[in-house]
Design an enzyme around this catalytic site. Structure first.
Site, PDB file in Angstrom:
ATOM      1  N   ILE A  71      66.695  19.509  24.057  1.00  0.00           N
ATOM      2  CA  ILE A  71      68.103  19.672  24.419  1.00  0.00           C
ATOM      3  C   ILE A  71      68.965  18.765  23.535  1.00  0.00           C
ATOM      4  O   ILE A  71      68.815  17.548  23.543  1.00  0.00           O
ATOM      5  CB  ILE A  71      68.349  19.329  25.897  1.00  0.00           C
ATOM      6  CG1 ILE A  71      67.528  20.235  26.819  1.00  0.00           C
ATOM      7  CG2 ILE A  71      69.832  19.384  26.222  1.00  0.00           C
ATOM      8  CD1 ILE A  71      67.984  21.665  26.863  1.00  0.00           C
TER       9      ILE A  71
ATOM     10  N   GLN B 259      59.728   7.322  37.161  1.00  0.00           N
ATOM     11  CA  GLN B 259      58.619   8.121  36.594  1.00  0.00           C
ATOM     12  C   GLN B 259      57.334   7.315  36.675  1.00  0.00           C
ATOM     13  O   GLN B 259      57.301   6.141  36.312  1.00  0.00           O
ATOM     14  CB  GLN B 259      58.917   8.498  35.147  1.00  0.00           C
ATOM     15  CG  GLN B 259      57.776   9.208  34.436  1.00  0.00           C
ATOM     16  CD  GLN B 259      56.844   8.253  33.702  1.00  0.00           C
ATOM     17  OE1 GLN B 259      57.244   7.158  33.324  1.00  0.00           O
ATOM     18  NE2 GLN B 259      55.597   8.652  33.518  1.00  0.00           N
TER      19      GLN B 259
ATOM     20  N   HIS C 137      56.075  17.129  27.197  1.00  0.00           N
ATOM     21  CA  HIS C 137      56.106  15.716  26.819  1.00  0.00           C
ATOM     22  C   HIS C 137      56.845  15.521  25.493  1.00  0.00           C
ATOM     23  O   HIS C 137      56.481  14.675  24.680  1.00  0.00           O
ATOM     24  CB  HIS C 137      54.681  15.158  26.721  1.00  0.00           C
ATOM     25  CG  HIS C 137      54.555  13.735  27.180  1.00  0.00           C
ATOM     26  ND1 HIS C 137      54.218  13.393  28.459  1.00  0.00           N
ATOM     27  CD2 HIS C 137      54.738  12.548  26.535  1.00  0.00           C
ATOM     28  CE1 HIS C 137      54.170  12.075  28.585  1.00  0.00           C
ATOM     29  NE2 HIS C 137      54.505  11.547  27.427  1.00  0.00           N
TER      30      HIS C 137
ATOM     31  N   THR D   6      54.128  12.031  36.128  1.00  0.00           N
ATOM     32  CA  THR D   6      53.719  12.695  34.893  1.00  0.00           C
ATOM     33  C   THR D   6      52.268  13.133  35.014  1.00  0.00           C
ATOM     34  O   THR D   6      51.383  12.312  35.266  1.00  0.00           O
ATOM     35  CB  THR D   6      53.899  11.759  33.690  1.00  0.00           C
ATOM     36  OG1 THR D   6      55.302  11.495  33.517  1.00  0.00           O
ATOM     37  CG2 THR D   6      53.355  12.383  32.417  1.00  0.00           C
TER      38      THR D   6
ATOM     39  N   SER E 102      57.848  20.629  31.121  1.00  0.00           N
ATOM     40  CA  SER E 102      57.877  19.650  30.033  1.00  0.00           C
ATOM     41  C   SER E 102      56.583  19.713  29.242  1.00  0.00           C
ATOM     42  O   SER E 102      55.500  19.844  29.824  1.00  0.00           O
ATOM     43  CB  SER E 102      58.060  18.232  30.608  1.00  0.00           C
ATOM     44  OG  SER E 102      57.946  17.252  29.596  1.00  0.00           O
TER      45      SER E 102
ATOM     46  N   SER F 143      61.201   4.887  33.218  1.00  0.00           N
ATOM     47  CA  SER F 143      59.794   5.049  32.865  1.00  0.00           C
ATOM     48  C   SER F 143      58.915   3.949  33.463  1.00  0.00           C
ATOM     49  O   SER F 143      59.346   2.805  33.615  1.00  0.00           O
ATOM     50  CB  SER F 143      59.648   5.019  31.336  1.00  0.00           C
ATOM     51  OG  SER F 143      58.295   4.947  30.944  1.00  0.00           O
TER      52      SER F 143
ATOM     53  N   THR G  53      61.798   7.503  29.150  1.00  0.00           N
ATOM     54  CA  THR G  53      61.274   7.155  27.829  1.00  0.00           C
ATOM     55  C   THR G  53      60.873   5.688  27.839  1.00  0.00           C
ATOM     56  O   THR G  53      61.509   4.871  28.514  1.00  0.00           O
ATOM     57  CB  THR G  53      62.313   7.393  26.722  1.00  0.00           C
ATOM     58  OG1 THR G  53      63.554   6.761  27.082  1.00  0.00           O
ATOM     59  CG2 THR G  53      62.549   8.885  26.505  1.00  0.00           C
TER      60      THR G  53
ATOM     61  N   LYS H 255      55.909  16.257  36.675  1.00  0.00           N
ATOM     62  CA  LYS H 255      56.491  16.417  35.338  1.00  0.00           C
ATOM     63  C   LYS H 255      55.377  16.737  34.344  1.00  0.00           C
ATOM     64  O   LYS H 255      54.411  15.977  34.232  1.00  0.00           O
ATOM     65  CB  LYS H 255      57.216  15.139  34.927  1.00  0.00           C
ATOM     66  CG  LYS H 255      57.860  15.192  33.551  1.00  0.00           C
ATOM     67  CD  LYS H 255      58.575  13.888  33.244  1.00  0.00           C
ATOM     68  CE  LYS H 255      59.294  13.940  31.912  1.00  0.00           C
ATOM     69  NZ  LYS H 255      58.377  14.055  30.775  1.00  0.00           N
TER      70      LYS H 255
ATOM     71  N   TYR I 193      53.147   6.945  35.831  1.00  0.00           N
ATOM     72  CA  TYR I 193      51.819   7.252  35.315  1.00  0.00           C
ATOM     73  C   TYR I 193      50.814   6.688  36.317  1.00  0.00           C
ATOM     74  O   TYR I 193      50.812   5.492  36.591  1.00  0.00           O
ATOM     75  CB  TYR I 193      51.575   6.592  33.953  1.00  0.00           C
ATOM     76  CG  TYR I 193      52.286   7.241  32.803  1.00  0.00           C
ATOM     77  CD1 TYR I 193      51.875   8.475  32.307  1.00  0.00           C
ATOM     78  CD2 TYR I 193      53.366   6.614  32.182  1.00  0.00           C
ATOM     79  CE1 TYR I 193      52.519   9.069  31.229  1.00  0.00           C
ATOM     80  CE2 TYR I 193      54.021   7.195  31.112  1.00  0.00           C
ATOM     81  CZ  TYR I 193      53.585   8.426  30.642  1.00  0.00           C
ATOM     82  OH  TYR I 193      54.227   9.014  29.582  1.00  0.00           O
TER      83      TYR I 193
END
Length: 360
Positions: free
Chosen positions: A288, A145, A254, A173, A252, A124, A96, A230, A147
């Protein structure tokens, strides 16, 4: 039950009383009071009419459990193994962005909380803390993660930096070639405060060089750690991911923040798990909030789950102790659910724990 261990509190969090926060929904309620309006609206929001955001939760609620009694399960084993590493329980911290708008200690508090709760933290690309500082702080595994942006040399340097710092996996992602319709963010004119900087964030917007499966293969050539994709919501894409050689798939949407009215992740999970058929691990995020949700995801084919918004709420409420408390609550709820369902270990959780209406 595992004894809860909380990290030493900083002066910023030393007087926060967490005793009254008994579930993850309590943390969201408390966070609404603790966070700035800008930070809260950013975290809580979904795309457009926020239908997918709500469906993620509703679909989990609609699944019923099938209890079995007199099974002599008193100390369930929550351990799982991912990519050769043992996790004490199948719950990771999802990536996040912008923890600096949620708490003064930002991602360092998140890393401390994750370490105290023995959880893997997926950092992230839009961290507001340099990776070096997070790596120096964490005592539990870190994943990164990514981008992928137009500047491929920048991307190469970033993923190789993460590997050199000891990050154990790379999560790419793949569902965000452009950002979704974020009406809540538009209404508050969202932007980072002047004193909050995201060091690896390049200019957002449409990519001139769109991400393709060839790029996934290229990324795998840059690092020696597992590469997961992801944002998979389609079994055909899951098959393409396997063909591209990925080490894992994260189901996911997102968090309902990009394309509204796509299904809940728990709805598509079993179809993707069936297509992958054990060739690589399948993970899932989205909605979740309870230990029973973790059970449901595992029963439908997930190896582990990731949680995002609750971690942000815990961070905002109490920094590292808040993060640790969120994880501890969810882990304890998972253990209780396993006892009540008669499942002694995570691999023992299968579709038999899901209730189905009898034929007659």
């Amino acid at each position: 039950m595992q004894q809860e261990f909380l990290p030493q509190m900083s002066s910023a969090t030393a007087f926060i009383d967490l005793s009254g926060l008994v579930n993850l929904f309590d943390f969201e309620t408390k966070a609404a009071q603790a966070m700035s309006n800008l930070a809260y609206e950013y975290v809580v929001s979904g795309a457009a009419d926020e239908l997918t955001l709500r469906w993620n939760r509703q679909a989990l609620d609609n699944l019923k459990l099938n209890q079995t009694v007199l099974t002599d399960v008193t100390k369930p084993d929550t351990r799982v193994t991912l990519f050769g590493h043992e996790l004490l329980y199948p719950i990771l911290i999802a990536p996040t962005a912008y923890h600096g708008i949620m708490h003064p200690e930002a991602e360092l508090a998140t890393a401390r909380g994750a370490s105290a709760a023995s959880a893997t933290y997926v950092v992230s690309s839009f961290t507001t803390t340099p990776l070096e500082k997070i790596a120096d702080t964490a005592t539990q595994p870190l994943w990164f993660q990514l981008y992928v942006r137009d500047d491929r040399e920048f991307t190469k340097d970033l993923v190789q930096k993460a590997q050199a710092l000891g990050f154990q996996a790379l999560c790419v992602t793949v569902d965000t070639p452009v950002g979704g319709v974020r009406n809540r963010e538009q209404r508050i004119n969202f932007g980072l405060p002047a004193d909050v900087v995201a060091p690896y964030m390049l200019a957002p917007g449409p990519q001139k060089n769109p991400l393709t499966w060839k790029d996934i293969e290229w990324l795998q050539s840059l690092v020696d750690i597992p590469v997961l994709v992801k944002g998979i919501m389609n079994p055909n894409d899951a098959e393409l991911a396997i063909q591209a050689g990925v080490s894992g798939v994260i189901v996911s949407n997102h968090g309902g923040r990009n394309l509204d009215t796509v299904p809940a992740t728990i709805e598509v999970l079993p179809y993707i798990a069936e297509r992958i058929n054990g060739r690589v691990p399948v993970l899932m995020d989205g909605g979740i909030r309870r230990g029973t949700d973790v059970v449901k995801a595992i029963a439908l084919g997930a190896k582990a789950v990731l949680i995002g918004k609750p971690i942000c709420y815990g961070l905002a409420c109490a920094g590292a102790p808040g993060v640790a408390r969120v994880l501890t609550i969810l882990r304890e709820e998972l253990e209780l659910a396993m006892i009540l369902l008669g499942k002694a270990s995570v691999p023992a959780i299968d579709r038999s724990v899901l209730w189905e209406k009898p034929d007659n």
